[in-house]
Design a protein around this motif. Structure first.
Motif, PDB file in Angstrom:
ATOM      1  N   UNK A 144      34.847  39.885  34.437  1.00 50.38           N
ATOM      2  CA  UNK A 144      33.926  39.371  35.448  1.00 50.38           C
ATOM      3  C   UNK A 144      34.666  38.501  36.452  1.00 50.38           C
ATOM      4  N   UNK A 145      35.540  37.639  35.946  1.00 47.09           N
ATOM      5  CA  UNK A 145      36.324  36.779  36.837  1.00 47.09           C
ATOM      6  C   UNK A 145      37.205  37.616  37.748  1.00 47.09           C
ATOM      7  N   UNK A 146      37.857  38.632  37.178  1.00 42.96           N
ATOM      8  CA  UNK A 146      38.718  39.524  37.971  1.00 42.96           C
ATOM      9  C   UNK A 146      37.959  40.147  39.129  1.00 42.96           C
ATOM     10  N   UNK A 147      36.804  40.710  38.837  1.00 40.89           N
ATOM     11  CA  UNK A 147      36.048  41.415  39.862  1.00 40.89           C
ATOM     12  C   UNK A 147      35.543  40.462  40.946  1.00 40.89           C
ATOM     13  N   UNK A 148      35.101  39.280  40.541  1.00 36.69           N
ATOM     14  CA  UNK A 148      34.621  38.308  41.519  1.00 36.69           C
ATOM     15  C   UNK A 148      35.761  37.815  42.412  1.00 36.69           C
ATOM     16  N   UNK A 149      36.946  37.614  41.823  1.00 43.53           N
ATOM     17  CA  UNK A 149      38.082  37.156  42.610  1.00 43.53           C
ATOM     18  C   UNK A 149      38.524  38.215  43.615  1.00 43.53           C
ATOM     19  N   UNK A 150      38.585  39.469  43.176  1.00 43.03           N
ATOM     20  CA  UNK A 150      39.000  40.555  44.065  1.00 43.03           C
ATOM     21  C   UNK A 150      38.018  40.703  45.227  1.00 43.03           C
ATOM     22  N   UNK A 151      36.732  40.573  44.921  1.00 42.33           N
ATOM     23  CA  UNK A 151      35.727  40.672  45.986  1.00 42.33           C
ATOM     24  C   UNK A 151      35.878  39.536  46.985  1.00 42.33           C
ATOM     25  N   UNK A 152      36.131  38.331  46.473  1.00 42.85           N
ATOM     26  CA  UNK A 152      36.303  37.185  47.379  1.00 42.85           C
ATOM     27  C   UNK A 152      37.551  37.338  48.241  1.00 42.85           C
ATOM     28  N   UNK A 153      38.612  37.839  47.644  1.00 43.57           N
ATOM     29  CA  UNK A 153      39.860  37.995  48.386  1.00 43.57           C
ATOM     30  C   UNK A 153      39.784  39.108  49.415  1.00 43.57           C
ATOM     31  N   UNK A 154      38.985  40.136  49.120  1.00 41.60           N
ATOM     32  CA  UNK A 154      38.949  41.303  49.990  1.00 41.60           C
ATOM     33  C   UNK A 154      40.190  42.154  49.867  1.00 41.60           C
ATOM     34  N   UNK A 155      40.842  42.110  48.699  1.00 39.34           N
ATOM     35  CA  UNK A 155      42.063  42.883  48.464  1.00 39.34           C
ATOM     36  C   UNK A 155      41.748  44.106  47.604  1.00 39.34           C
ATOM     37  N   UNK A 156      42.708  45.016  47.518  1.00 39.71           N
ATOM     38  CA  UNK A 156      42.519  46.256  46.764  1.00 39.71           C
ATOM     39  C   UNK A 156      42.926  46.064  45.309  1.00 39.71           C
ATOM     40  N   UNK A 157      42.100  46.569  44.398  1.00 37.26           N
ATOM     41  CA  UNK A 157      42.380  46.510  42.964  1.00 37.26           C
ATOM     42  C   UNK A 157      42.589  47.921  42.446  1.00 37.26           C
ATOM     43  N   UNK A 158      43.707  48.145  41.758  1.00 37.21           N
ATOM     44  CA  UNK A 158      43.977  49.411  41.081  1.00 37.21           C
ATOM     45  C   UNK A 158      43.847  49.150  39.589  1.00 37.21           C
ATOM     46  N   UNK A 159      42.989  49.921  38.911  1.00 32.86           N
ATOM     47  CA  UNK A 159      42.782  49.765  37.472  1.00 32.86           C
ATOM     48  C   UNK A 159      43.357  50.972  36.749  1.00 32.86           C
ATOM     49  N   UNK A 160      44.290  50.716  35.839  1.00 32.51           N
ATOM     50  CA  UNK A 160      44.847  51.755  34.971  1.00 32.51           C
ATOM     51  C   UNK A 160      44.190  51.602  33.606  1.00 32.51           C
ATOM     52  N   UNK A 161      43.445  52.599  33.178  1.00 34.34           N
ATOM     53  CA  UNK A 161      42.618  52.497  31.980  1.00 34.34           C
ATOM     54  C   UNK A 161      43.334  53.018  30.744  1.00 34.34           C
TER      55      UNK A 161
END
Length: 302
Positions: A75-92
């Motif tokens: 949850x923290x990760x997603x909220x931070x990425x949204x606030x930053x406006x940066x791209x997140x790549x998730x390797x599952x």
């Protein structure tokens, strides 16, 4: 802000880390910043803001998601990425297991940490990353103390601790051939105390897991383990509710808690000052052998 912070010391570490980040951005074509939602990667994000704002980061954030992460960290990760406006790549890791690329460790207490290796290497190949920022620090674990700031990885993603490039006068060699890459560690010269003091100095938010809270746990192999769907209690184990916090935020299946009343940054800093064991002591996967971390790193681990 807590009293007693060595602000000049922290600003020197900050300047060195920013210099390293800018060197990677200048020398490499497709870097990425490994981000887990943990304190070290959160500090690296703040350093990236200082290094590159008001422009966008010249790299995405990369998270190797085991599928067994603490919900609070995700949850923290997603909220931070949204606030930053940066791209997140998730390797599952879960997708890697389902495709046959990776397997969980066998045994009574399986971990997905080793399964992160092929998952990460596949992400590097798919996105053609030529450099990865990692949050490792030399005080964490003896294998990490062997790392250079620019850590060369061959075209199989492997690390040879006996074959590293010299780093004299803060000069870093990022030259690589196609298929090879560099792991860069801007926090190499930081300690756990430095990280927490910098978080306090900068007023950086971190997941609630790091602060004292109530959680159902069991004592397993001498460690306080959080109970969840990922890690259920076994027959005969006593489940009890305890006031705990986490010094490190990793895979729920292998990350132990610490009994602690530390509810503020001031409390955490005081607790770290009195600690006599590394935070990696709470990682069950590092206890499988004396060389557990080094063995994984040679294969391509973070």
């Amino acid at each position: 802000m807590p009293t007693g912070l060595n602000i000049n010391h922290l600003r020197v570490l900050e300047a060195e880390a920013i210099h390293i980040m800018r060197e990677v951005a200048a020398q490499c074509e497709r870097p990425a910043l490994m981000f887990s939602g943990g304190k070290d990667s959160i500090v690296m994000v703040r350093l990236a803001e200082k290094a590159f704002r008001p422009a966008k980061f010249p790299f995405p954030l990369l998270h190797v998601d085991t599928g067994h992460n603490f919900p609070e960290a995700i949850t923290f990760r997603d909220e931070l990425v949204e606030r930053l406006g940066e791209r997140l790549v998730v390797a599952s890791v879960q997708e890697a297991i389902e495709s046959g690329l990776a397997v969980e460790d066998p045994g009574r207490y399986p971990s997905r940490n080793r399964a992160q290796i092929p998952t990460l290497l596949k992400a590097i190949e798919d996105h053609q990353f030529d450099a990865l920022f990692g949050g490792a620090r030399r005080d964490e674990e003896k294998a990490r103390a062997k790392e250079r700031i620019f850590s060369f990885r061959d075209d199989f993603g492997q690390w040879d601790p006996k074959n590293q490039r010299p780093e004299l006068w803060n000069l870093y060699n990022g030259r690589i051939r196609k298929g090879e890459h560099i792991r860069a560690f801007p926090l190499s010269n930081w300690t756990e105390m430095d990280v927490w003091q910098y978080i306090a100095l900068e007023g950086i938010a971190v997941p609630s897991l790091y602060f004292s809270h109530q959680r159902d746990v069991v004592v397993r192999q001498g460690q306080i383990m959080p109970i969840s769907e990922i890690l259920p209690a076994e027959e005969g184990e006593e489940v009890f509710n305890r006031t705990i916090r986490f010094r490190t935020v990793g895979d729920m299946s292998c990350t132990a808690a610490t009994a602690s009343p530390a509810a503020s940054l001031e409390d955490i800093i005081a607790e770290v000052a009195a600690a006599r064991a590394s935070e990696r002591g709470a990682r069950m996967d590092d206890r499988t052998s004396e060389a557990a971390m080094e063995d994984r790193k040679k294969e391509g681990y973070f």
